[in-house]
Write an enzyme that holds these catalytic residues in place. Structure first.
Site, PDB file in Angstrom:
ATOM      1  CB  SER A 251      -0.878   0.002   1.250  1.00  0.00           C
ATOM      2  OG  SER A 251      -0.040   0.169   2.366  1.00  0.00           O
ATOM      3  CE  LYS A 252      -1.708   5.407  -4.354  1.00  0.00           C
ATOM      4  NZ  LYS A 252      -3.098   5.611  -4.483  1.00  0.00           N
ATOM      5  NE  ARG A 253      -2.176   3.812   5.363  1.00  0.00           N
ATOM      6  CZ  ARG A 253      -2.131   2.796   6.190  1.00  0.00           C
ATOM      7  NH1 ARG A 253      -1.370   2.847   7.253  1.00  0.00           N
ATOM      8  NH2 ARG A 253      -2.859   1.723   5.969  1.00  0.00           N
ATOM      9  CE  LYS A 254       2.018  -0.533   7.129  1.00  0.00           C
ATOM     10  NZ  LYS A 254       0.882  -1.393   7.127  1.00  0.00           N
ATOM     11  CG  ASN A 255       6.944  -0.628   0.505  1.00  0.00           C
ATOM     12  OD1 ASN A 255       8.073  -0.314   0.849  1.00  0.00           O
ATOM     13  ND2 ASN A 255       6.355  -1.730   0.904  1.00  0.00           N
TER      14      ASN A 255
END
Ligand code: GLU
Length: 469
Positions: A251-255
């Site tokens: 997901s965008k939040r982590k990678n």
């Protein structure tokens, strides 16, 4: 003839990193077998279409060195490679399916379908079409004469087992009763993914459909279509989905999810591909660092593991650092210059970069680390004087540096060591102060070597500036 493909939808800013992984496997498998790798753009979802996405996707593939043999820009024997330009073909085959009894016209209104969905949700049932139009035998001429809007739905047979043979997952059996009467052609005349993908894979003579696991549940629907058309099945292979280290879906939040972000962040394309190659697969000799050619030589599709591999930025950074160190200095110099030109609009002095590379190479993990370590060579550092203001020996440093004739790292080091002894101060403190004065930071490349590259004049100026403060 082995023919593989990726079929990205231009509904995001760029190629998703997961799609880059799929592209890599398709590319390598095709090249290994002297086949062809095709890029087809699935742009039939007109509502989610993003302008410029297709161009960016093709560019990203090129930037990573995974260029296609056939794609919408360069064409090929089965052009067009953009689904929006193949609409007539899908319509023809959709109507043909109705004629053959494998599909039917459905005129259910949005309102009816919404009501149906609500009722099913309330009863905690899985929302699906109830087959209202399935046996009405509506005819095309009737609908078109009366200008009645319709869709074409797949007439999923009852009580059938549909077997998906997956190259890495083996046999997976689906029950036809669990499948919805999928829409194949929408009321605007555009096909859905399911119809278009089957028609295109067939006509583009795709031998291996290698795609992400998320499409596995669609495959039985596709198999029904192949059977209805009486077309041979391609070989299916569903790759594991990349996950965050905590196993959640990438997901965008982590990678960062867009492939080009990795290049912007200073990763080398070869290192990213190397890392992706290790997702769910390992080198027969357990090697961690290898290039695309070596990967192509030793790769076997059947060896991919199906458990979702973790995409770990820390590991990727480590691997990228290894790649940087493997690169010879002159090539690395060019990569650094090109990177800063392209992504930071900076034209770095070639000669200076050349002299700095050997000092920072060991510390860099990404091309973007270059600036962190070497900004002070290009710009006056902003020295935080609160760290250094109480040094009584600034003038001594200035004098010692001034007397050095042969401005070489070794000489600078000797002269400073001598001064430390003479002053009777702590070596560590002394050099930390000097480091901050010269570089503006407490972390820097080796100090004596850096001072040599920076030059006597600039070093003296920087000391003087602090004295004045
Ligand atoms: N358009 C689909 C995607 O965006 C293609 C899936 C497939 O490869 O069949 O991934």
């Amino acid at each position: 003839m082995i023919r593989t493909r990726i079929a990205p939808s231009p509904t995001g800013k760029d190629l998703h990193i997961g799609n880059l992984y799929t592209a890599l496997i398709n590319w390598v498998f095709a090249k290994k077998n002297k086949g062809k790798f095709i890029v087809r753009i699935e742009d039939t979802d007109r509502q989610r279409l993003i302008l410029g996405a297709e161009k960016q996707i093709l560019k990203t593939l090129k930037d990573f060195g995974l260029e296609a043999d056939e794609d919408p820009e360069k064409g090929g024997p089965f052009a067009p490679y953009r689904q929006s330009e193949r609409i007539n073909l899908y319509q023809k085959y959709a109507h043909q399916l109705v004629e053959k009894g494998f599909a039917y016209y459905c005129t259910c209104s949005k309102k009816r379908l919404e009501k149906l969905r609500k009722e099913q949700q309330e009863k905690k049932q899985i929302p699906r079409y109830d087959g209202h139009c399935r046996n009405l035998n509506l005819s095309r001429s009737y609908l078109e004469n009366k200008k009645i809007s319709y869709v074409i739905r797949l007439k999923v047979p009852k009580d059938k087992k549909i077997v998906v043979n997956d190259l890495i997952r083996g046999q997976i059996v689906f029950k036809s009763n669990d499948l919805d009467d999928q829409i194949l052609l929408k009321s605007d005349g555009f096909p859905t993914y399911h119809l278009a993908v089957v028609i295109d894979d067939y006509f583009m003579q795709i031998s291996h459909v290698i795609r992400a696991e998320e499409w596995l549940s669609s495959t039985p629907k596709h198999i029904l279509l192949y059977q209805a058309f009486d077309w041979p099945l391609p070989i299916f292979c569903h790759l594991p989905i990349l996950r965050n280290p905590d196993r959640s879906k990438l997901s965008k939040r982590k990678n960062p999810v867009w492939a080009s972000c990795y290049l912007k962040k200073g990763f080398l394309p070869q290192a990213v591909l190397n890392y992706l190659a290790l997702m769910g697969w390992s080198h027969p000799k357990q090697k961690e660092i290898f290039d695309l050619k070596e990967f192509t030589d030793v790769f076997e599709l059947k060896d991919i593991q199906v458990v979702g591999p973790a995409f770990d930025l820390v590991k990727l950074e480590w691997l990228n650092g290894e790649w940087l160190r493997k690169t010879n200095n002159s090539k690395l110099k060019n990569q650094v210059i090109e990177y800063y030109q392209k992504y930071h609009n900076k034209n770095l002095n070639h000669n200076l970069v050349k002299r700095i590379i050997p000092l920072v190479k060991e510390r860099m993990k990404k091309l973007s680390d270059f600036w962190f370590y070497s900004q002070f060579f290009f710009e006056e550092p902003n020295v935080d004087t609160s760290i250094i203001k109480n040094i009584p020996y600034l003038k001594d440093i200035y004098q010692s540096l001034l007397t050095i004739k042969d401005w070489k790292a070794k000489k600078i080091g000797q002269s400073m060591q001598k001064l430390v002894k003479k002053l009777g101060v702590k070596t560590g403190d002394f050099f930390m102060n000097l480091r901050v004065i010269i570089t503006g930071k407490e972390i820097s490349p080796p100090l004596n070597e850096s001072m040599e590259v920076l030059g006597k004049k600039k070093c003296l100026e920087r000391v003087k500036k602090i004295i004045k403060n």
